[in-house]
Every structure is written in structure tokens, then in C-alpha cells.
Scaffold this motif. Structure first.
Motif, PDB file in Angstrom:
ATOM      1  N   ASN A 230     -26.811 -35.818 -10.560  1.00 14.47           N
ATOM      2  CA  ASN A 230     -27.645 -36.844  -9.898  1.00 14.47           C
ATOM      3  C   ASN A 230     -26.505 -37.522  -8.250  1.00 14.47           C
ATOM      4  O   ASN A 230     -25.594 -38.389  -9.424  1.00 14.47           O
ATOM      5  CB  ASN A 230     -29.012 -37.460 -10.286  1.00 14.47           C
ATOM      6  CG  ASN A 230     -29.458 -36.787 -10.554  1.00 14.47           C
ATOM      7  OD1 ASN A 230     -30.536 -36.298 -11.134  1.00 14.47           O
ATOM      8  ND2 ASN A 230     -28.879 -35.877 -12.717  1.00 14.47           N
ATOM      9  N   THR A 249     -33.097 -40.154  -4.961  1.00  9.40           N
ATOM     10  CA  THR A 249     -31.500 -39.818  -5.436  1.00  9.40           C
ATOM     11  C   THR A 249     -31.436 -38.968  -5.745  1.00  9.40           C
ATOM     12  O   THR A 249     -32.688 -37.711  -5.623  1.00  9.40           O
ATOM     13  CB  THR A 249     -31.814 -39.921  -7.618  1.00  9.40           C
ATOM     14  OG1 THR A 249     -32.335 -39.618  -7.747  1.00  9.40           O
ATOM     15  CG2 THR A 249     -30.808 -41.537  -7.490  1.00  9.40           C
ATOM     16  N   TYR A 250     -30.561 -37.011  -4.973  1.00 10.95           N
ATOM     17  CA  TYR A 250     -30.741 -36.296  -5.065  1.00 10.95           C
ATOM     18  C   TYR A 250     -30.508 -35.477  -5.844  1.00 10.95           C
ATOM     19  O   TYR A 250     -29.616 -36.113  -6.500  1.00 10.95           O
ATOM     20  CB  TYR A 250     -29.529 -35.543  -3.830  1.00 10.95           C
ATOM     21  CG  TYR A 250     -29.604 -33.665  -3.755  1.00 10.95           C
ATOM     22  CD1 TYR A 250     -30.627 -33.579  -3.012  1.00 10.95           C
ATOM     23  CD2 TYR A 250     -28.278 -33.291  -4.147  1.00 10.95           C
ATOM     24  CE1 TYR A 250     -30.114 -31.967  -2.690  1.00 10.95           C
ATOM     25  CE2 TYR A 250     -28.366 -31.844  -3.882  1.00 10.95           C
ATOM     26  CZ  TYR A 250     -29.233 -31.845  -3.231  1.00 10.95           C
ATOM     27  OH  TYR A 250     -29.268 -29.669  -3.362  1.00 10.95           O
ATOM     28  N   ALA A 251     -31.074 -34.123  -6.765  1.00  6.73           N
ATOM     29  CA  ALA A 251     -30.347 -34.064  -8.057  1.00  6.73           C
ATOM     30  C   ALA A 251     -30.794 -32.464  -8.323  1.00  6.73           C
ATOM     31  O   ALA A 251     -31.092 -31.340  -7.373  1.00  6.73           O
ATOM     32  CB  ALA A 251     -31.728 -34.602  -9.136  1.00  6.73           C
ATOM     33  N   LYS A 253     -31.103 -29.640 -10.843  1.00  8.20           N
ATOM     34  CA  LYS A 253     -30.971 -29.322 -11.600  1.00  8.20           C
ATOM     35  C   LYS A 253     -31.588 -27.880 -12.652  1.00  8.20           C
ATOM     36  O   LYS A 253     -32.062 -26.645 -12.161  1.00  8.20           O
ATOM     37  CB  LYS A 253     -32.564 -30.015 -12.161  1.00  8.20           C
ATOM     38  CG  LYS A 253     -32.794 -31.099 -12.151  1.00  8.20           C
ATOM     39  CD  LYS A 253     -34.510 -32.104 -12.285  1.00  8.20           C
ATOM     40  CE  LYS A 253     -34.288 -33.127 -11.987  1.00  8.20           C
ATOM     41  NZ  LYS A 253     -33.196 -34.399 -13.047  1.00  8.20           N
ATOM     42  N   ASP A 287     -35.197 -37.000  -5.930  1.00 10.66           N
ATOM     43  CA  ASP A 287     -36.187 -37.745  -7.407  1.00 10.66           C
ATOM     44  C   ASP A 287     -36.298 -39.194  -6.481  1.00 10.66           C
ATOM     45  O   ASP A 287     -35.187 -39.920  -6.303  1.00 10.66           O
ATOM     46  CB  ASP A 287     -35.098 -37.871  -8.238  1.00 10.66           C
ATOM     47  CG  ASP A 287     -35.553 -38.860  -9.515  1.00 10.66           C
ATOM     48  OD1 ASP A 287     -36.455 -39.860  -9.101  1.00 10.66           O
ATOM     49  OD2 ASP A 287     -35.139 -38.549 -10.776  1.00 10.66           O
TER      50      ASP A 287
END
Lengths: 400, 188
Positions: A230, A249-251, A253, A287
Motif C-alpha cells: 500500500n 492509499t493505493y493498495a 491486494k 482505500d
């Protein structure tokens, strides 16, 4: 492109299947499904559009808040109080006198009037003993009285010569300008040097934090979790021991899961004896958290806080690969199709260490528990990790 | 209406890549979704029908893209030998051919479509599907082998039934959605 070979089977199927469209007659139910797909996409775009506008609105509100806090008018109350303190030290009763003068100015002055019209003694400008600093808070009060254009502001931005028609004569007559300046500079200087101690408990402090966080992602639990990453920017609003955090936030996953009939996950996949065996997925997510934390420990430069809140997941891209018990596989991907507003519960503990008056470090173990099915597959995607970041106190910059 | 005009053509492509009509419909709609989303990218110097066909093919590949098990050399050799056997010259109908190709496993069917019908090389197919050229070759041979067996079996059934034309009666096999052929009214 290869030219078709002369294999008998190939030729037979090529001709038989391409020379006619067969009985592929139009079916209304297919169009209904198409319409539903288009409608869903439009709703998704509208939803993302709403998110955009909501984010823009939040940003605008925060911007206004920042301007309000750090702009001259925002400082008005505090500076007035501080000015009163200083005035009392220098000339007992000055603060009250000035305040009274303000009130009188508001009552008596009307738009278009000049200061001199209300100045019984024809006082010279610039005699209020605050000329050593450019406290713009006064200027805003001038505007409030409706006579902004009638008062020349001295060089250096000191606009304090404006609106004290009744009290100024007392000061100007009692104290020469030079004598008034000296005692006033001392409290101002003192205030500048002790900014954090004086203002931190009472005012909302704003800080930005650049964070990155490796984390584990798993379905139903974190056993066998896949490592994701993240990164993003968080905005903190601190008031006493409470902190409100939001940001983006860029996540990434990634996760894997084995089919577990007892758990019920993916139970609707498969045909007959052909069942889902394994799933691989990788989701790119925005996020957007909204967390509140409470600092329960603080000593020196170190602090510990515990927090909770909700995250909204905007699913940017989702890729799924299913492996079935007959070892066949199926993959698909979707983009910008799903979003989960306030769909994830955040739990975290934050350790902070202040480096100086502008920067600090943070380490934040966290756990994310979905409150709804995540992604196109609606899975219970959990994440746990440790965010590390650098915080930047915006307030400390602006105040200087 | 664009959807209705090209429905038959697009569906005929999707049916070749799909295991059944329902999957074909899903692929079709995903393909048309791409068509609607990318209409502004269509270049008028190419036939619109061919453009739609290409999108449907890509939608089919997207739907079935997979990591296929590596075939070993024995399988490859065995499959290659089998396709050299003689085939009956009977001309099969569209529905029969479609039912046969849909009976293939997804991986075999996709490679067979791309190689035998679309005309791609194994190297191109390997890139498109993310598999090795050896796997592509293996899957093609296995696909041919299975198709050949189906044709022979269908011929036998037809002969036993007195030479009447056979037509596909589709039965869903839950293991892998196999399609089984029966002669007219002869369930045995």
C-alpha cells in the motif's frame, strides 16, 4: 497469421462453422442481460463520479478549514487575546480600551466614512503599539466595519492604525510611538518562540503523512496470506489527544484461497462433481479511510495511540483465476465495477516519534476486517500489516 | 439496433469458444460491452463486422484464458498419431460440429478455434493464451483426436441406426459440460 493447413478435421470444422451463422437467433433474454450490464456500469460510473465529487467536497472543506485556521481572521481570537495580554503588561487597560474602540468603531462607522471623520483628535496613523509585527487580524476587522478603502495601511502591513477612534487619543497622547513599540515586541517574540506549547492543546493541527505499508491479505483469515503493498497520503487533524485521519492509499491486494466446503466460500462455483479447487486473485484498490484515534500515552517525543474507523474501497481492477477439481482454469478481470463505501473496519495502533517541529515518524500496525463482501466475488478479504510513514506538520510551516 | 443486427454473427463466434449456450451468451455480452465502450476507437477503414468478430474472439480468449497443464511428449506423439487415421467423409451439419467442438475441454477448444478456424500459428496462440508453443501444439492434437473420435462414434451410431442423418441431442455432463450425441430417438 498462419494460412490454414490442410488437416481434414480442421478444414471440416472451419468450413462447417464459418460458412453459416447457424441458428444463432436473437434472444431477448440476452439483450436484457446486456441492458443490465450497461445499467450496472452506468451506476458504477455515477458512483465513482459521486466519490469524485464527495472527495472534492471534503478537500474543499479541509482547504477552507485550513484557511480559516491559519488565515489572519482565523488567528483573530487568539491574537486578540494575546494582544490583550501584551497590552496589559505594557499599558494597563489597553486591551479593554482597544476592544471598546473596536465596538465603537463598529457602531459608529458606516461604509464610506473615513477614520478621521470619527477621530476626535485627528490622531496620526500607526500609533497603536503593535507596529512591530504585521498582524493582519486587524485588517479583517476593518473590512468588517465597512471602511476598507478609507484607511491607508502603512508599509510593512501594519494596519492597526484604523479603528480605535475613542481609545487611540489616550494612548497616543500618553505614550510616544517609540515607547509603545518596545514593550509590545517582547510578548510577540515570546509568542513566536513558544508556538507549540501555546497553541497545540487548543487548536486543530493539520499534518500530512506519506505512508507505505506491506501487508498480508487473506480470505476469512490471514493464514496463507499473500503479500501486498500500500502507499498513499493521509491527512491528520489533531485536537488535543484525538486525531481524525483521512486520505487515499493505493493498495495492491493479491490473495489465494483454497475451496473449503465447510466454510461455504465459493460454494456456488463448479458444476456437479467439478468443483472449485483454488482461487488466485489480485485486486488494485483505492482505500479511503476515515479513522479516529486516541493518544493514550505520550512521553517526550514519543506517543502511542489506538484507533478505529471505516475504509471505503474503490476497486480499480480485479483479476480472478479459478482452478477446478478437473484442473481446468478460468480467468476473468473487471475494472471500476465495484466499490464498498464504509465497507471495511479499520483497527490500528500507532506509534509516533517527533523528529522536530515539522516532521515525525509513524509506525502503525493495522488490521482491516470487511463488513461486506469485497470485490466482484464478494469475499471476506482481510488485511493486516504495518504502515510506516513520515508526517509533516503543515501548521508548523504556515505559522512561520 | 447494433446489438440485434450483429447478434447472430457474434453469437456464432462465441458459441465456438464456449462450452454451452449460457457461457456463449455471457461472452457475447462482454464482447458487446467492449464494442459499445470502444465505438469511438473503431476505424472506418476496416469492415465493422470484422472488427466485431475480432472483439468477440478476444472476449472469448479473455473468458477462457488459463494456465493449461503441460502436455508430455507421450501425449503429443499419441495424439499426433491418432489424427492420421482415416476419417469418414460424411459432411457434418453446423449443429453437429458445434456440439462436438463444445464438448472439448476449454483449453483444447480455445486452441483448436484459434489454430484451425482463425488461422493463428502456435507461436501467436502461445502469446495470446500465455502458454508455451508445446502446450498449444499438444492441445491442438488432443482436440483433433477427440473430435475425430466423436466423428467416428457419430458415424457408427448413424450406421447402426440405418444411415439416417444424426443430430445432436445435447446432454449436460456435470463433470465438464460434455455434449453427448445420440441418434434420432435412440437412447442407449
Amino acid at each position: 497469421m498462419r494460412r490454414a493447413d490442410e488437416n481434414k478435421i480442421d478444414r471440416q470444422f472451419r468450413k462447417g462453422l464459418t460458412e453459416t451463422e447457424g441458428n444463432s437467433t436473437f434472444r431477448e433474454e440476452d439483450w436484457d442481460a446486456m441492458e443490465a450490464m450497461l445499467d450496472k456500469e452506468q451506476r458504477g460510473r455515477r458512483g465513482i463520479g459521486w466519490m469524485y465529487w464527495i472527495s472534492a467536497g471534503v478537500a474543499a472543506v479541509l482547504l477552507i478549514l485550513m484557511v480559516r485556521i491559519f488565515s489572519p481572521s482565523g488567528n483573530n481570537d487568539n491574537t486578540t487575546a494575546e494582544r490583550n495580554d501584551g497590552g496589559k503588561k505594557m499599558v494597563p487597560g489597553l486591551a479593554d480600551t482597544v476592544k471598546q474602540g473596536d465596538q465603537l468603531a463598529e457602531k459608529e462607522m458606516s461604509p464610506g466614512d473615513s477614520v478621521k471623520d470619527h477621530h476626535p483628535t485627528g490622531r496620526k496613523e500607526g500609533v497603536l503599539p503593535v507596529s512591530g509585527r504585521s498582524d493582519n487580524g486587524y485588517g479583517v476587522q476593518i473590512a468588517a466595519t465597512g471602511v476598507p478603502g478609507s484607511i491607508p495601511v502603512p508599509a510593512g502591513g501594519d494596519s492597526s492604525s484604523y479603528s480605535v477612534p475613542e481609545s487611540i487619543p489616550v494612548i497616543s497622547q500618553a505614550e510616544p510611538r517609540e515607547e509603545a513599540v518596545e514593550p509590545e515586541e517582547s510578548p510577540v517574540k515570546e509568542r513566536t518562540e513558544n508556538v507549540p506549547e501555546l497553541q497545540a492543546p487548543k487548536r486543530v493541527k493539520i499534518s500530512l503523512a506519506l505512508v507505505t505499508a506491506p501487508d498480508l491479505n487473506g480470505v476469512n483469515s490471514l493464514s496463507g496470506g499473500q503479500l501486498g503493498v500500500n502507499g498513499g497520503l493521509l491527512l491528520n487533524l489533531d485536537l488535543r489527544k484525538w486525531r481524525l485521519t483521512t486520505g487515499v492509499t493505493y493498495a495492491s491486494k493479491p490473495y489465494q484461497a483454497n475451496y473449503n466446503p465447510q466454510a461455504g466460500a465459493y460454494g456456488d462455483y463448479g458444476y456437479g462433481t467439478r468443483q472449485l479447487r483454488h482461487i488466485d486473485a489480485d485486486c488494485k484498490v483505492l482505500d479511503i479511510p476515515l479513522n479516529v484515534s486516541f493518544q493514550f500515552f505520550a512521553r517526550g517525543k514519543n506517543g502511542l495511540s489506538v484507533g478505529s474507523g471505516l475504509s471505503s474501497y474503490i476497486m480499480l481492477r480485479e483479476r480472478y483465476s479459478f482452478t477446478y477439481t478437473d484442473y481446468t482454469e478460468q480467468s476473468y478481470a473487471v475494472a471500476n465495477r465495484n466499490k464498498h463505501l464504509a465497507g471495511v473496519l479499520n483497527l490500528n495502533i500507532t506509534y509516533q516519534r517527533r523528529l522536530n517541529d515539522k516532521f515525525g515518524l509513524l509506525v502503525q500496525p493495522y488490521y482491516k476486517i470487511p463488513l461486506t463482501g469485497i470485490g466482484n466475488e464478494g469475499i471476506d478479504l482481510r488485511s493486516a500489516g504495518v504502515a510506516v510513514g513520515v508526517g509533516w506538520d503543515i501548521g508548523s510551516m504556515i505559522k512561520k | 439496433m447494433l446489438y440485434k443486427t450483429f447478434y447472430g454473427y457474434a453469437m456464432s463466434i462465441c458459441l465456438r469458444y464456449a462450452g454451452n449456450r449460457y457461457e456463449a451468451s455471457e461472452i457475447l455480452n462482454h464482447g458487446f460491452f467492449k464494442v459499445f465502450s470502444n465505438l469511438n476507437k473503431y476505424s472506418t477503414d476496416k469492415p465493422f463486422k470484422a472488427w466485431i468478430g475480432r472483439i468477440m474472439m478476444n472476449a472469448s480468449i479473455d473468458y477462457y484464458r488459463s494456465n493449461i497443464r503441460m502436455a508430455n511428449a507421450d501425449d503429443l506423439e499419441k495424439a499426433e498419431n491418432l489424427v492420421h487415421e482415416d476419417l469418414p467423409d460424411k459432411k457434418l451439419r453446423y449443429d453437429d460440429l458445434l456440439a462436438m467442438i463444445q464438448q472439448l475441454p476449454n483449453a483444447y477448444r480455445t486452441v483448436f478455434n484459434l489454430y484451425a478456424i482463425e488461422g493463428y500459428t502456435h507461436e501467436e496462440i502461445a502469446v495470446m493464451l500465455g502458454i508455451s508453443t508445446g502446450t498449444s501444439k499438444s492441445n491442438l492434437f488432443k482436440a483433433r483426436d477427440k473430435l475425430k473420435r466423436m466423428i467416428i462414434d457419430a458415424e457408427d451410431v448413424s450406421r447402426d441406426a440405418g444411415g439416417g442423418a444424426y443430430s445432436a441431442i445435447v446432454a449436460i455432463n456435470p463433470v465438464n459440460l460434455n455434449v453427448t450425441f445420440f441418434n434420432n430417438g435412440l437412447f442407449r
